[in-house]
Design an enzyme around this catalytic site. Structure first.
Site, PDB file in Angstrom:
ATOM      1  N   HIS A   1     -12.566   0.071 -25.567  1.00 21.62           N
ATOM      2  CA  HIS A   1     -13.893   0.836 -25.312  1.00 21.62           C
ATOM      3  C   HIS A   1     -13.709   2.059 -26.665  1.00 21.62           C
ATOM      4  CE1 HIS A   1     -17.249   3.350 -22.683  1.00 21.62           C
ATOM      5  NE2 HIS A   1     -16.575   3.665 -24.290  1.00 21.62           N
TER       6      HIS A   1
ATOM      7  N   ALA B   1     -24.810   9.842 -14.351  1.00 24.37           N
ATOM      8  CA  ALA B   1     -23.894   8.969 -14.446  1.00 24.37           C
ATOM      9  C   ALA B   1     -24.072   8.291 -15.128  1.00 24.37           C
ATOM     10  CB  ALA B   1     -23.189   8.181 -13.509  1.00 24.37           C
TER      11      ALA B   1
ATOM     12  N   HIS C   1     -19.292  -4.554 -14.699  1.00 24.51           N
ATOM     13  CA  HIS C   1     -18.376  -3.363 -13.800  1.00 24.51           C
ATOM     14  C   HIS C   1     -18.992  -3.961 -12.222  1.00 24.51           C
ATOM     15  CE1 HIS C   1     -16.958  -0.961 -15.974  1.00 24.51           C
ATOM     16  NE2 HIS C   1     -18.034  -1.304 -17.097  1.00 24.51           N
ATOM     17  N   LEU C   2     -17.759  -4.422 -11.206  1.00 24.07           N
ATOM     18  CA  LEU C   2     -18.188  -4.834 -10.102  1.00 24.07           C
ATOM     19  C   LEU C   2     -18.156  -3.677  -9.007  1.00 24.07           C
ATOM     20  CD1 LEU C   2     -17.020  -8.289  -9.787  1.00 24.07           C
ATOM     21  CD2 LEU C   2     -19.239  -7.249  -9.969  1.00 24.07           C
ATOM     22  N   ARG C   3     -17.261  -2.844  -9.181  1.00 23.86           N
ATOM     23  CA  ARG C   3     -17.202  -1.939  -8.431  1.00 23.86           C
ATOM     24  C   ARG C   3     -15.996  -1.849  -7.345  1.00 23.86           C
ATOM     25  NH1 ARG C   3     -18.514   1.249 -12.234  1.00 23.86           N
ATOM     26  NH2 ARG C   3     -20.520   1.471 -12.672  1.00 23.86           N
TER      27      ARG C   3
ATOM     28  N   HIS D   1     -18.424  -9.392 -19.771  1.00 22.74           N
ATOM     29  CA  HIS D   1     -17.883  -7.100 -19.680  1.00 22.74           C
ATOM     30  C   HIS D   1     -19.256  -6.595 -18.307  1.00 22.74           C
ATOM     31  CE1 HIS D   1     -16.800  -3.170 -20.842  1.00 22.74           C
ATOM     32  NE2 HIS D   1     -17.684  -2.938 -19.923  1.00 22.74           N
TER      33      HIS D   1
ATOM     34  N   ASP E   1     -22.486  -5.783 -19.438  1.00 20.99           N
ATOM     35  CA  ASP E   1     -21.682  -3.772 -18.983  1.00 20.99           C
ATOM     36  C   ASP E   1     -22.572  -3.757 -17.847  1.00 20.99           C
ATOM     37  OD1 ASP E   1     -20.263  -1.841 -19.485  1.00 20.99           O
ATOM     38  OD2 ASP E   1     -21.481  -1.093 -20.588  1.00 20.99           O
TER      39      ASP E   1
ATOM     40  N   LYS F   1      -7.753  -3.772 -20.765  1.00 18.65           N
ATOM     41  CA  LYS F   1      -8.938  -3.333 -21.575  1.00 18.65           C
ATOM     42  C   LYS F   1      -8.596  -1.475 -21.302  1.00 18.65           C
ATOM     43  CE  LYS F   1     -13.188  -1.609 -21.947  1.00 18.65           C
ATOM     44  NZ  LYS F   1     -14.368  -1.764 -20.769  1.00 18.65           N
TER      45      LYS F   1
ATOM     46  N   HIS G   1     -18.847  -3.780 -26.584  1.00 17.18           N
ATOM     47  CA  HIS G   1     -20.561  -3.014 -26.438  1.00 17.18           C
ATOM     48  C   HIS G   1     -20.555  -2.322 -27.538  1.00 17.18           C
ATOM     49  CE1 HIS G   1     -18.065  -0.081 -25.144  1.00 17.18           C
ATOM     50  NE2 HIS G   1     -17.832  -0.492 -22.812  1.00 17.18           N
TER      51      HIS G   1
ATOM     52  N   HIS H   1     -24.404   2.207 -10.817  1.00 16.63           N
ATOM     53  CA  HIS H   1     -23.863   3.576  -9.415  1.00 16.63           C
ATOM     54  C   HIS H   1     -25.030   3.811  -8.372  1.00 16.63           C
ATOM     55  CE1 HIS H   1     -20.961   5.168 -12.429  1.00 16.63           C
ATOM     56  NE2 HIS H   1     -21.775   4.587 -13.874  1.00 16.63           N
TER      57      HIS H   1
ATOM     58  N   ASN I   1     -11.793  -0.741 -14.303  1.00 17.65           N
ATOM     59  CA  ASN I   1     -11.827   1.125 -14.074  1.00 17.65           C
ATOM     60  C   ASN I   1     -12.274   1.477 -12.267  1.00 17.65           C
ATOM     61  OD1 ASN I   1     -14.499  -0.101 -14.537  1.00 17.65           O
ATOM     62  ND2 ASN I   1     -15.374   1.977 -15.853  1.00 17.65           N
TER      63      ASN I   1
HETATM   64  C1  NCD Z   1     -19.572   1.897 -17.411  1.00 14.80           C
HETATM   65  C2  NCD Z   1     -19.009   2.442 -15.462  1.00 14.80           C
HETATM   66  O1  NCD Z   1     -19.796   2.768 -15.153  1.00 14.80           O
HETATM   67  O2  NCD Z   1     -18.253   1.842 -15.105  1.00 14.80           O
HETATM   68  N1  NCD Z   1     -20.601   2.992 -17.857  1.00 14.80           N
HETATM   69  C3  NCD Z   1     -21.175   3.151 -18.774  1.00 14.80           C
HETATM   70  O3  NCD Z   1     -22.061   3.955 -19.087  1.00 14.80           O
HETATM   71  N2  NCD Z   1     -21.024   2.128 -19.655  1.00 14.80           N
HETATM   72  C4  NCD Z   1     -18.394   2.211 -18.156  1.00 14.80           C
HETATM   73  C5  NCD Z   1     -18.474   2.027 -19.299  1.00 14.80           C
HETATM   74  O4  NCD Z   1     -18.002   0.619 -20.111  1.00 14.80           O
HETATM   75  O5  NCD Z   1     -18.653   2.417 -20.051  1.00 14.80           O
HETATM   76 ZN    ZN Z   2     -18.472  -1.300 -19.487  1.00 19.63          ZN
END
Ligand code: NCD
Ligand code: ZN
Length: 342
Positions: free
Chosen positions: A137, A258, A14-16, A12, A243, A100, A171, A247, A40
C-alpha cells in the site's frame, strides 16, 4: 455484443470476516475464479495459524456458490518482521500468495503496519531469496493528494535494493506510478475499477459521496487517464484488483465515513462497459486474468464468465447475515451484465 472471460481474477480483495465475509465472499465467487485476499482483519493475519484458519473460513463462505467450481483464495500475510523459518513454512502453505505491507496507520485496520523500514530489511531480503511476492500500500502520511507521489521514491528504492523481489504497487492512482512501472522489471501494479472511472470531483466535487471515498483517494483526470491507457492498451504490468472494501452501511453514511468502495458484484459488468466504450474489449482478458497468471505463474480454476451488453439495475444494497452494504452505483442502471458463470 458478448464477451467470454476465462478465469477472471481479482488481484486485491477485502472480504472481512464473520457475517460480512459470509455476505460478500459469495458475490466475488459468483463472478471470479479467484482472488488475492487482503490480511487487514482485526487483528491482522500475521501468522501461519491465522492465515490457514482464515483461508478455511473464506473457502467455506464461497463453497457451492457455483456448481462444480472452486474459488481460488490466494491468501496474504500482513507484513511484519518474519524469521526465515516462518517464511519458509508459510511459503509451503497451500493458498499462500504473498505479504502485504501497510505503512502504519495509512488505511483501514493498518495500525499494526510498518514504522521502521530498516527493521524490515532482513524480511525483505529473505522474501526476495524465497521468491515471495511483496504487495505494498504505497502512500506517505503527507497531503492526501500527494501521498502516492511521495511514496514513489520508496518503490524505486525497493525495486533497486531487491532486484529479484516481485513488488506489486497496489491500487495505483497516479500517472507517476504508471510511469515508474516501466522503469523496473520487478514492479507490477493493480488498478481498481473505481480509479479507472473516478476523479476527486466525483467524490467531493459536487455533494460528498461517501460510497466513493477510499484510500488512496481518486486523483486528477490526467491520472485517471494514465491508468485507463495502461489498462486499455494492454500494458502487461497492470492487473485488475478491485480493492472492493465492504463496510457496513452505518460506517459509510456517517461522520467519519470509513474508507473503501464496494465494487465486487459490479466489477466485471463495469469493466466490460468501459473496455467496450473504448473499443478495447480484446484487452480485457489480459487485464482481468492473463497478466496476473503470467506474472505470478497462477493456474486458476477453469471457469468462464459471459458478459452481454444488456442493462442491469445495481441493487440499492446487499443484505444478509445482519449486514447491509451499499455498492458503487447503487440503484443505478449499468449497461452490461453477467449472463453466464460456469
Ligand atoms: C481498504 C479497507 O477498507 O480495508 N480501504 C480502502 O479505502 N481501500 C483498505 C485499503 O486497501 O486501503
Ligand atoms: Zn485494499
Amino acid at each position: 455484443m458478448e464477451i467470454t472471460l476465462k478465469a477472471p481474477l481479482d488481484m486485491h480483495l477485502h472480504l472481512r470476516d464473520g457475517d460480512m465475509l459470509r455476505l460478500t465472499a459469495p458475490l466475488s465467487a459468483a463472478h471470479f475464479a479467484g482472488a488475492v485476499v487482503m490480511p487487514n482483519l482485526v487483528p491482522p493475519v500475521k501468522d501461519l495459524a491465522s492465515l490457514s484458519s482464515y483461508a478455511e473460513r473464506v473457502q467455506i463462505a464461497t463453497d457451492g456458490v457455483t456448481k462444480n467450481h472452486e474459488f481460488a483464495c490466494y491468501m496474504t500475510l500482513f507484513f511484519r518482521a518474519y524469521s526465515a523459518t516462518e517464511l519458509e513454512t508459510v511459503r509451503a502453505q497451500r493458498n499462500f500468495f504473498g505479504i502485504k505491507l501497510y505503512p502504519a496507520g495509512i488505511t483501514t485496520n493498518s495500525a499494526e503496519g510498518l514504522v521502521d523500514w530498516t527493521a524490515a530489511e532482513p524480511t525483505l531480503k529473505c522474501m526476495e531469496e524465497l521468491g515471495i511476492p511483496l504487495l505494498v500500500h504505497g502512500e506517505s502520511h503527507g497531503f492526501v493528494m500527494d501521498r502516492e507521489s511521495e511514496f514513489l521514491p520508496i518503490y524505486r528504492r525497493l525495486a533497486e535494493s531487491y532486484p529479484k523481489l516481485s513488488i506489486c504497487m497496489e491500487h495505483i492512482t497516479t500517472a507517476g506510478a504508471v510511469k515508474l512501472l516501466g522503469e523496473y522489471e520487478n514492479l507490477c501494479a493493480t488498478i481498481t475499477l473505481h480509479h479507472l472511472l473516478l476523479t476527486l470531483d466525483d467524490v467531493i466535487g459536487g455533494s460528498m459521496h461517501p460510497h466513493l471515498f477510499c484510500k488512496p483517494i481518486a486523483k486528477r483526470a490526467e491520472d485517471r487517464d494514465a491508468l485507463l491507457e495502461a489498462a486499455l492498451r494492454g500494458n502487461p504490468r497492470v492487473m485488475f484488483g478491485s480493492d472492493s472494501a465492504p463496510h457496513p452501511r452505518h460506517a459509510k453514511e456517517c461522520c467519519g465515513c470509513a474508507a473503501g468502495v464496494f465494487t465486487a458484484p459490479i466489477a466485471l459488468p463495469c469493466l466490460a462497459t468501459l473496455f467496450a466504450r473504448h473499443g478495447a474489449l480484446d484487452h480485457l482478458q489480459e487485464f482481468v486474468s492473463g497478466n496476473a497468471c503470467r506474472r505470478y505463474g497462477l493456474t486458476p480454476p477453469a471457469r468462464e464468465v459471459v458478459l452481454r451488453d444488456e442493462p442491469m439495475c445495481v441493487p440499492a444494497s446487499y443484505r444478509g447475515y445482519g449486514q447491509t452494504v451499499v455498492p458503487m452505483y447503487a440503484g443505478e442502471e449499468i449497461p452490461w451484465r453477467v449472463v453466464k458463470n460456469w
